[in-house]
Design a protein around this motif. Structure first.
Motif, short mmCIF file in Angstrom:
data_model
loop_
_atom_site.label_atom_id
_atom_site.label_comp_id
_atom_site.label_asym_id
_atom_site.label_seq_id
_atom_site.Cartn_x
_atom_site.Cartn_y
_atom_site.Cartn_z
N LYS A 1 0.69 -1.24 0.05
CA LYS A 1 -0.02 0.01 0.05
C LYS A 1 0.72 1.29 0.03
CE LYS A 1 -3.85 2.41 2.53
NZ LYS A 1 -4.77 2.12 1.36
N ASN A 2 0.45 2.38 -1.17
CA ASN A 2 1.38 3.45 -0.98
C ASN A 2 0.44 4.37 -0.16
OD1 ASN A 2 2.13 6.11 -1.86
ND2 ASN A 2 2.88 5.30 -3.63
N MET A 3 1.15 4.81 0.92
CA MET A 3 0.30 5.52 1.87
C MET A 3 0.06 6.93 1.53
SD MET A 3 -0.22 3.49 4.11
CE MET A 3 -1.08 4.54 5.23
N VAL A 4 1.03 7.48 0.50
CA VAL A 4 0.80 8.83 -0.07
C VAL A 4 -0.23 8.85 -1.06
CG1 VAL A 4 1.96 10.72 -1.36
CG2 VAL A 4 3.43 9.34 0.26
N THR A 5 -0.53 7.87 -1.94
CA THR A 5 -1.54 7.89 -3.13
C THR A 5 -2.65 7.11 -2.27
OG1 THR A 5 -0.63 6.03 -4.08
CG2 THR A 5 0.17 8.24 -4.89
N GLY A 6 -2.56 6.19 -1.65
CA GLY A 6 -3.65 5.18 -1.31
C GLY A 6 -3.72 4.10 -2.24
N GLU A 7 -3.00 3.93 -3.20
CA GLU A 7 -3.22 2.67 -4.23
C GLU A 7 -2.51 1.76 -3.60
OE1 GLU A 7 -0.90 1.82 -8.46
OE2 GLU A 7 -0.01 3.10 -7.42
N GLN A 8 -2.82 0.42 -3.78
CA GLN A 8 -2.67 -0.79 -3.32
C GLN A 8 -2.44 -1.89 -4.34
OE1 GLN A 8 -4.36 -2.10 0.35
NE2 GLN A 8 -4.44 -3.94 -0.22
N ARG A 9 -1.20 -2.44 -4.32
CA ARG A 9 -0.91 -3.41 -5.68
C ARG A 9 -0.42 -4.91 -5.05
NH1 ARG A 9 3.87 -0.45 -7.88
NH2 ARG A 9 3.87 -2.03 -9.69
N LYS A 10 -0.38 -5.81 -5.86
CA LYS A 10 0.19 -6.96 -5.71
C LYS A 10 1.54 -7.42 -6.12
CE LYS A 10 -3.73 -8.68 -3.31
NZ LYS A 10 -3.64 -9.52 -2.20
N LEU A 11 2.43 -7.47 -5.28
CA LEU A 11 3.82 -7.78 -6.01
C LEU A 11 4.57 -8.99 -5.18
CD1 LEU A 11 5.35 -4.17 -5.71
CD2 LEU A 11 4.32 -5.25 -7.84
N THR A 12 5.39 -9.71 -5.99
CA THR A 12 6.09 -10.72 -5.14
C THR A 12 7.17 -10.13 -4.58
OG1 THR A 12 7.62 -11.10 -7.20
CG2 THR A 12 5.50 -12.43 -7.14
N ALA A 13 7.73 -10.77 -3.84
CA ALA A 13 9.01 -10.18 -2.82
C ALA A 13 10.17 -9.79 -3.95
CB ALA A 13 9.42 -11.45 -1.97
N THR A 14 10.48 -10.26 -4.78
CA THR A 14 11.32 -10.02 -5.90
C THR A 14 10.91 -8.59 -6.34
OG1 THR A 14 12.05 -12.46 -6.06
CG2 THR A 14 12.74 -10.91 -7.70
N GLU A 15 9.91 -8.62 -6.92
CA GLU A 15 9.29 -7.56 -7.50
C GLU A 15 9.36 -6.31 -6.70
OE1 GLU A 15 6.24 -9.61 -10.73
OE2 GLU A 15 5.36 -8.94 -8.98
N LEU A 16 8.86 -6.54 -5.51
CA LEU A 16 8.89 -5.47 -4.50
C LEU A 16 10.24 -4.86 -4.27
CD1 LEU A 16 6.78 -5.29 -1.24
CD2 LEU A 16 9.44 -4.89 -1.13
N LEU A 17 11.21 -5.63 -4.06
CA LEU A 17 12.86 -5.21 -3.79
C LEU A 17 13.08 -4.65 -5.24
CD1 LEU A 17 13.93 -8.50 -2.44
CD2 LEU A 17 13.96 -6.15 -1.13
N GLN A 18 12.78 -4.98 -6.35
CA GLN A 18 13.38 -4.51 -7.48
C GLN A 18 12.73 -2.89 -7.66
OE1 GLN A 18 12.44 -7.29 -10.60
NE2 GLN A 18 14.37 -8.23 -10.49
N GLU A 19 11.41 -3.01 -7.44
CA GLU A 19 10.89 -1.67 -7.50
C GLU A 19 11.51 -0.56 -6.58
OE1 GLU A 19 6.40 -0.09 -7.46
OE2 GLU A 19 7.15 -1.91 -8.97
N PHE A 20 11.59 -1.19 -5.29
CA PHE A 20 12.21 -0.17 -4.35
C PHE A 20 13.69 0.10 -4.53
CE2 PHE A 20 9.05 -1.57 -0.52
CZ PHE A 20 7.99 -0.72 -1.18
N ARG A 21 14.45 -0.75 -5.04
CA ARG A 21 15.58 -0.30 -5.60
C ARG A 21 15.84 0.68 -6.63
NH1 ARG A 21 17.02 -6.19 -5.60
NH2 ARG A 21 18.28 -6.61 -3.56
#
Length: 454
Positions: free
Chosen positions: A434-454
């Motif tokens: 969950k993006n606390m700024v926009t309110g958007e909520q997405r479904k990601l695998t742990a690998t996808e999450l880490l790639q995006e945050f990097r």
């Protein structure tokens, strides 16, 4: 029940304030390192014999003394009490809190002179204490960030200080400021020209208060200190300089102080310093030659610096100068040095007033991992480790509670992302982010999450 209070002139700094202060410390430290300065720390307390006599009479009165251990008054006699504070103090207090970082640095240099490579360049970022009357922008405990060079009288050091000041304020995004320059030799020359040779110290102490008390009260103080009416009349040109163009001020000084060799030397030093700054290629310089700049500390002998942020009701945020014999008080005469000190507390107040802190300066945790139950923790803890290994500030909500409470926690701490882990996420391995700024909520695998945050 005792009500908790703070000593006047001191402050607490909460997490948000500390994050902003650390931004200032980091900016100044990185600048010092780029200019070749090495880190140093000295004790908070020094022997009073180290501190006294280095700051002038007014500075000595602002020293915080530390009572001796145990029965500190055991050796005090009636004669000591009758002799007043100057007689009594050495009997009951042998140590004091440091007033600045320069005198302890000079003491360190003398004690370690055989191990130091000269010229020695050091930076020091520590608190200092002054028993001053607290007011806006003036505290009893505050941090200084000092950079000094000892072991050379080259004016390249003065030029580098001017350049370093500009670089610090550029990276702090403080755009409207003035770097004021003067030279104690010019003040000595003024004392000669107005007929009080050798009294530049008295003159400097009074002129240093010009911004605070105004011209008339400065003249009144000089009169009280024994300056004649004829002498103060001869001082009049000092208050009428046009400080817009540095070269023009230097020419005016050359004319007014033509009879003083020491003043001409000070003028030549300022001229050479400005020439070196120009050769470096500094653009958009914020430099002003101010003959009324005195800097009250008695150990300055050459160039003196002061920086003021314009458009705010706060005094100088940085200052320093050249001292030719500060180490002489500790048995090592003739070692010249020059330094600058940045006042973190005042810089903070300036940036806070002007809203100059970058949006990410106070950013702490980037990701909150929110497991719903004990089973979810088996997924949350490995994820937490992966986030931290990826150099992302992450934490896990410690208690099992309602989702709303965990989201409220994230909002209160301005954490931008929350990873929600319930039974579905445990079974599928797909995480809800969950993006606390926009309110958007997405479904990601742990690998996808880490790639995006990097």
């Amino acid at each position: 029940m005792q009500k908790p209070t703070l000593p006047k002139g001191t402050r607490d700094f909460g997490p948000e304030q500390m994050s902003k202060r650390l931004f200032i410390f980091s900016t100044i430290r990185e600048t010092f390192k780029r200019f070749g300065f090495q880190p140093l720390e000295t004790p908070s307390m020094e022997n009073l014999s180290t501190l006294t006599g280095k700051y002038g009479d007014e500075g000595d009165q602002l020293l915080f003394k530390i009572l001796n251990s145990g029965d500190f008054a055991a050796s005090v006699t009636e004669l000591d009490l009758a002799g007043g504070s100057k007689k009594l103090t050495p009997k009951i207090a042998e140590k004091g809190l440091r007033y600045d970082l320069t005198v302890p640095f000079a003491r360190y240099v003398v004690m370690n002179r055989n191990a130091l490579t000269m010229p020695f360049k050091r930076y020091q970022m520590q608190p200092v204490w002054r028993a001053d009357r607290p007011q806006k922008g003036r505290y009893r405990e505050f941090y200084q960030c000092d950079a000094d060079v000892v072991g050379t009288d080259s004016l390249l050091c003065e030029a580098e200080i001017v350049l370093m000041i500009h670089e610090v304020f550029q990276h702090l995004t403080i755009a409207d400021y003035t770097v004021k320059l003067n030279n104690r030799k010019i003040l000595a020359g003024i004392a000669e020209v107005i007929g009080v040779p050798g009294q530049e110290g008295t003159l400097s102490v009074a002129i240093d208060k010009l911004d605070k008390i105004g011209k008339e009260k400065v003249l009144d103080e000089l009169t009280e200190r024994g300056f004649s009416g004829e002498t103060t009349t001869k001082l009049e040109p000092l208050f009428s300089f046009n400080t817009i163009r540095a070269t023009q001020v230097l020419e005016q000084l050359k004319t007014w102080l033509s009879a003083s060799d020491v003043a001409q030397k000070g003028i030549a030093e300022l001229d050479e310093t400005l020439s070196l700054v120009n050769q470096y290629g500094l653009t958009n310089a914020h430099i002003e030659i101010d003959p009324t700049l005195a800097r009250g500390l008695s150990y300055y002998t050459g160039a003196i610096f002061e920086v003021k942020a314009n458009g705010v009701s706060i005094g100088s945020v940085s200052g320093g100068g050249r001292y030719d014999n500060l180490t002489g008080a500790f048995g090592m005469p003739g070692l010249s040095g020059v330094g600058i000190s940045f006042g973190v507390d005042r810089i903070y107040d300036v940036m806070d007033e002007l809203n100059l802190f970058p949006s990410g300066a106070e950013q702490g945790t980037r990701v909150l991992v929110a497991p719903f139950d004990a089973e979810a923790r088996s997924v949350a803890l490995p994820l937490l480790r992966q986030l931290r290994m990826a150099n992302l500030a992450a934490e896990m909500y410690p208690d099992r509670t309602k989702v709303k409470k965990m989201l409220d926690y994230a909002n209160a701490k301005a954490i931008p992302f929350v990873v929600l882990i319930g039974s579905e996420e445990v079974q599928t391995g797909i995480l809800s982010v969950k993006n606390m700024v926009t309110g958007e909520q997405r479904k990601l695998t742990a690998t996808e999450l880490l790639q995006e945050f990097r």
